[in-house]
Design a protein around this motif. Structure first.
Motif, PDB file in Angstrom:
ATOM      1  N   ASP A   1       5.218   6.354   5.160  1.00 23.90           N
ATOM      2  CA  ASP A   1       5.533   6.759   3.781  1.00 23.90           C
ATOM      3  C   ASP A   1       5.431   8.268   3.646  1.00 23.90           C
TER       4      ASP A   1
ATOM      5  N   ARG B   1      -6.111   2.093  -6.315  1.00 23.43           N
ATOM      6  CA  ARG B   1      -5.069   1.572  -7.203  1.00 23.43           C
ATOM      7  C   ARG B   1      -5.640   0.447  -8.051  1.00 23.43           C
TER       8      ARG B   1
ATOM      9  N   TYR C   1     -13.561  -0.479   1.878  1.00 16.70           N
ATOM     10  CA  TYR C   1     -13.524   0.964   2.098  1.00 16.70           C
ATOM     11  C   TYR C   1     -12.323   1.565   1.389  1.00 16.70           C
ATOM     12  N   ARG C   2     -12.577   2.556   0.578  1.00 18.61           N
ATOM     13  CA  ARG C   2     -11.486   3.262  -0.087  1.00 18.61           C
ATOM     14  C   ARG C   2     -11.670   4.739   0.155  1.00 18.61           C
ATOM     15  N   VAL C   3     -10.582   5.401   0.475  1.00 20.91           N
ATOM     16  CA  VAL C   3     -10.672   6.833   0.771  1.00 20.91           C
ATOM     17  C   VAL C   3     -11.261   7.555  -0.433  1.00 20.91           C
TER      18      VAL C   3
ATOM     19  N   GLY D   1      -5.762  -3.110  -6.621  1.00 20.32           N
ATOM     20  CA  GLY D   1      -6.287  -3.303  -5.265  1.00 20.32           C
ATOM     21  C   GLY D   1      -7.670  -3.906  -5.243  1.00 20.32           C
ATOM     22  N   THR D   2      -7.946  -4.652  -4.167  1.00 23.52           N
ATOM     23  CA  THR D   2      -9.282  -5.255  -4.037  1.00 23.52           C
ATOM     24  C   THR D   2     -10.106  -4.513  -2.987  1.00 23.52           C
ATOM     25  N   GLY D   3      -9.469  -3.635  -2.216  1.00 25.05           N
ATOM     26  CA  GLY D   3     -10.192  -2.942  -1.146  1.00 25.05           C
ATOM     27  C   GLY D   3     -10.378  -3.837   0.072  1.00 25.05           C
TER      28      GLY D   3
ATOM     29  N   ASN E   1       0.835  -1.207   0.000  1.00 27.68           N
ATOM     30  CA  ASN E   1       0.000   0.000   0.000  1.00 27.68           C
ATOM     31  C   ASN E   1       0.866   1.251   0.000  1.00 27.68           C
TER      32      ASN E   1
ATOM     33  N   TYR F   1       0.544   3.970  -2.858  1.00 24.12           N
ATOM     34  CA  TYR F   1      -0.085   5.278  -2.643  1.00 24.12           C
ATOM     35  C   TYR F   1       0.930   6.419  -2.560  1.00 24.12           C
TER      36      TYR F   1
ATOM     37  N   GLY G   1      -7.488  -5.543   1.428  1.00 23.77           N
ATOM     38  CA  GLY G   1      -6.175  -5.762   2.039  1.00 23.77           C
ATOM     39  C   GLY G   1      -6.131  -5.419   3.523  1.00 23.77           C
ATOM     40  N   LEU G   2      -6.562  -4.209   3.886  1.00 23.99           N
ATOM     41  CA  LEU G   2      -6.451  -3.799   5.289  1.00 23.99           C
ATOM     42  C   LEU G   2      -7.435  -4.544   6.191  1.00 23.99           C
TER      43      LEU G   2
HETATM   44  P1  ADP Z   1      -6.813  -1.283  -1.580  1.00 28.59           P
HETATM   45  O1  ADP Z   1      -6.864  -2.556  -2.306  1.00 28.59           O
HETATM   46  O2  ADP Z   1      -7.755  -0.246  -2.121  1.00 28.59           O
HETATM   47  O3  ADP Z   1      -5.436  -0.764  -1.371  1.00 28.59           O
HETATM   48  P2  ADP Z   1      -6.776  -1.616   1.277  1.00 28.59           P
HETATM   49  O4  ADP Z   1      -7.727  -2.306   2.179  1.00 28.59           O
HETATM   50  O5  ADP Z   1      -5.371  -2.134   1.270  1.00 28.59           O
HETATM   51  O6  ADP Z   1      -7.406  -1.641  -0.152  1.00 28.59           O
HETATM   52  O7  ADP Z   1      -6.739  -0.100   1.682  1.00 28.59           O
HETATM   53  C1  ADP Z   1      -7.944   0.596   1.889  1.00 28.59           C
HETATM   54  C2  ADP Z   1      -7.800   2.065   1.590  1.00 28.59           C
HETATM   55  O8  ADP Z   1      -6.949   2.691   2.554  1.00 28.59           O
HETATM   56  C3  ADP Z   1      -7.145   2.351   0.268  1.00 28.59           C
HETATM   57  O9  ADP Z   1      -8.072   2.314  -0.789  1.00 28.59           O
HETATM   58  C4  ADP Z   1      -6.579   3.743   0.482  1.00 28.59           C
HETATM   59  O10 ADP Z   1      -7.589   4.690   0.277  1.00 28.59           O
HETATM   60  C5  ADP Z   1      -6.219   3.771   1.951  1.00 28.59           C
HETATM   61  N1  ADP Z   1      -4.766   3.512   2.191  1.00 28.59           N
HETATM   62  C6  ADP Z   1      -4.190   2.352   2.544  1.00 28.59           C
HETATM   63  N2  ADP Z   1      -2.848   2.490   2.696  1.00 28.59           N
HETATM   64  C7  ADP Z   1      -2.589   3.786   2.451  1.00 28.59           C
HETATM   65  C8  ADP Z   1      -1.377   4.572   2.454  1.00 28.59           C
HETATM   66  N3  ADP Z   1      -0.188   4.069   2.751  1.00 28.59           N
HETATM   67  N4  ADP Z   1      -1.504   5.889   2.146  1.00 28.59           N
HETATM   68  C9  ADP Z   1      -2.686   6.435   1.851  1.00 28.59           C
HETATM   69  N5  ADP Z   1      -3.863   5.765   1.836  1.00 28.59           N
HETATM   70  C10 ADP Z   1      -3.817   4.445   2.127  1.00 28.59           C
END
Ligand code: ADP
Length: 424
Positions: free
Chosen positions: A353, A379, A371-373, A382-384, A325, A329, A386-387
């Motif tokens: 970062d 990206r 959830y995506r900001v 991305g699958t949304g 990530n 990002y 990961g976190l």
């Molecule tokens: P994705 O597959 O969209 O990366 P994640 O679950 O990994 O899904 O992350 C969810 C959201 O958190 C991302 O869509 C992004 O908006 C935000 N995010 C995650 N890591 C970062 C980072 N290092 N800097 C900025 N935003 C981040």
């Protein structure tokens, strides 16, 4: 003649005296028995039935006393049973998650269990007071009034303006006991409704995420079928189809992993783990992408946490996700720092970062599924999910994870793990 007369009078007098003596003794015995009966009755009145049945005597009076005694003892047993039943009912009502409130035929609160008291914000002093004055929820008041007037049992859903608001199912039914009363049962369905909404959102999200690549695959496959001879187009389209199929594959893989984690099917398999090589492995995994973006990746491991006991594979997946990530990002020429240090028996790994960071309002939400900001900034690969997976894995390892923004800009994810977790 005279001596005979004297003798008979003396005999009569003696007989009379004897009779009086006997009568006095009987009267005393009778008085003692009456006192015994009174004492026993007083004991019964105080609820003491512990002693054996006293000797009431063998005559009619004794039989009558025994009959009363028996009746009192049986009544006492029934009272005992009633108070046991009452105590059991009170325990059941007190331990119920549902709120229960009973209104008598005069419209007074007769019973309010703890759950109802909390939901309706009532205190104990409300008991015995009219529900119309004590309840502050017009809908419930109206429903209870209907119940008291003999309306059929009714159920309605309402939201109580508590902090946070609670969604309730309120059921009212009337009953007959010395006039018509009403009973209200409140069931808190907030968690159920929220889970239901989350499930719907999840299904909608999965469908949405699958539809985009699926549409692309279908469209390009149809174009290929229409014109199978264009060599250059074929290669380009097949590549797109491959990319989109891989995207779907990643999504399905992530979904299956989340399902396994949800079901508690992934347990921690702990063993001593050297942090430096593990983290260096993650850095080399993403090297190709980070070097293409001319990003610098720094790695620092404090000696105190050079070796920790944890599940290596899961820790690798967690850090890999965070670093991936960060690389994705963070714009070109930025930098990513992975740091491991120890504090009070815990290992703290931070991934920071120099990217855009996470808006303050989204900090608590980025660990939610899909959830995506910013959807437009999502990206491509991305699958949304990961976190969301990271959060689950951290829980399995007995740790915690937070996200914040660095004052100088960029996001920082902080992972705290027990160095040698118990039970892992
Ligand atoms: P994705 O597959 O969209 O990366 P994640 O679950 O990994 O899904 O992350 C969810 C959201 O958190 C991302 O869509 C992004 O908006 C935000 N995010 C995650 N890591 C970062 C980072 N290092 N800097 C900025 N935003 C981040």
């Amino acid at each position: 003649m005279l001596p005979l007369l004297i003798a008979s009078f003396t005999g009569f007098g003696l007989g009379l005296l004897l009779m009086l003596q006997v009568m006095r003794r009987r009267a005393r015995t009778l008085q003692q028995r009456a006192e015994r009966m009174q004492q026993t009755a007083r004991r019964y009145a105080l609820g003491d039935r512990s002693r054996d049945v006293p000797d009431y005597g063998d005559d009619d009076l004794g039989d009558t006393a025994r009959a009363f005694d028996q009746a009192i003892r049986e009544l006492g047993q029934q009272l005992d049973q009633l108070s046991r039943d009452r105590a059991r009912t009170e325990t059941v009502l007190a331990s119920m998650a549902e709120g229960v409130l009973v209104v008598d035929s005069q419209g007074r609160l007769q019973l309010v269990n703890d759950a109802a008291r909390q939901l309706l914000k009532l205190d104990r002093s409300a008991l015995g007071h009219p529900y119309i004055e004590t309840l502050r929820h017009p809908v419930i008041v109206e429903q209870l009034t209907g119940g008291l007037e003999g309306a059929p049992a009714s159920t309605l859903e309402l939201t109580l303006p508590l902090d946070p608001p609670r969604m309730l199912l309120a059921r009212v039914a009337s009953f007959d006991s010395e006039g018509r009363g009403a009973v209200l049962v409140l069931q808190d369905v907030t968690d159920f409704r929220q889970a239901d909404q989350m499930r719907r959102d999840f299904v909608a999200n999965v469908s949405h995420e699958l539809r985009t690549p699926l549409t692309a695959v279908k469209g390009y496959a149809e174009a290929l079928l229409d014109d199978p001879d264009d060599e250059e187009m074929r290669e380009r389209f097949l590549e797109i189809i491959h990319t989109q199929a891989s995207r779907m594959e990643r999504l399905v893989k992530d979904l299956l992993r989340l399902a396994r984690l949800d079901a508690g099917q992934e347990q921690a398999d702990a063993s001593p783990c050297d942090l430096e090589p593990l983290l260096a492995g993650v850095v080399s995994d993403i090297e190709q992408v980070s070097s293409t973006k001319r990003q610098q990746v720094h790695l620092m491991v404090a000696p105190a946490v050079a070796r920790i006991t944890t599940d290596m594979a899961k820790l690798h997946d967690i850090v890999r996700n965070l670093v991936e990530n960060a690389v994705n990002y963070t714009p070109e020429d930025g930098s990513i720092t992975i740091e491991a240090a120890g504090t009070g028996g815990a290992a703290v790994i931070t991934v920071s970062d120099t990217g855009p960071g996470v808006p303050a309002s989204d900090l608590t939400r980025v660990f939610e599924r899909f959830y995506r900001v910013d959807k437009s900034r999502a990206r491509p690969g991305g699958t949304g999910l990961g976190l969301a997976i990271v959060k689950h894995l951290v829980q399995v390892l007995g740790g915690s994870i937070t996200v914040a923004n660095r004052p100088e800009g960029g996001a920082v994810f902080t992972l705290t793990l027990p160095q040698a977790p118990s039970g892992v």
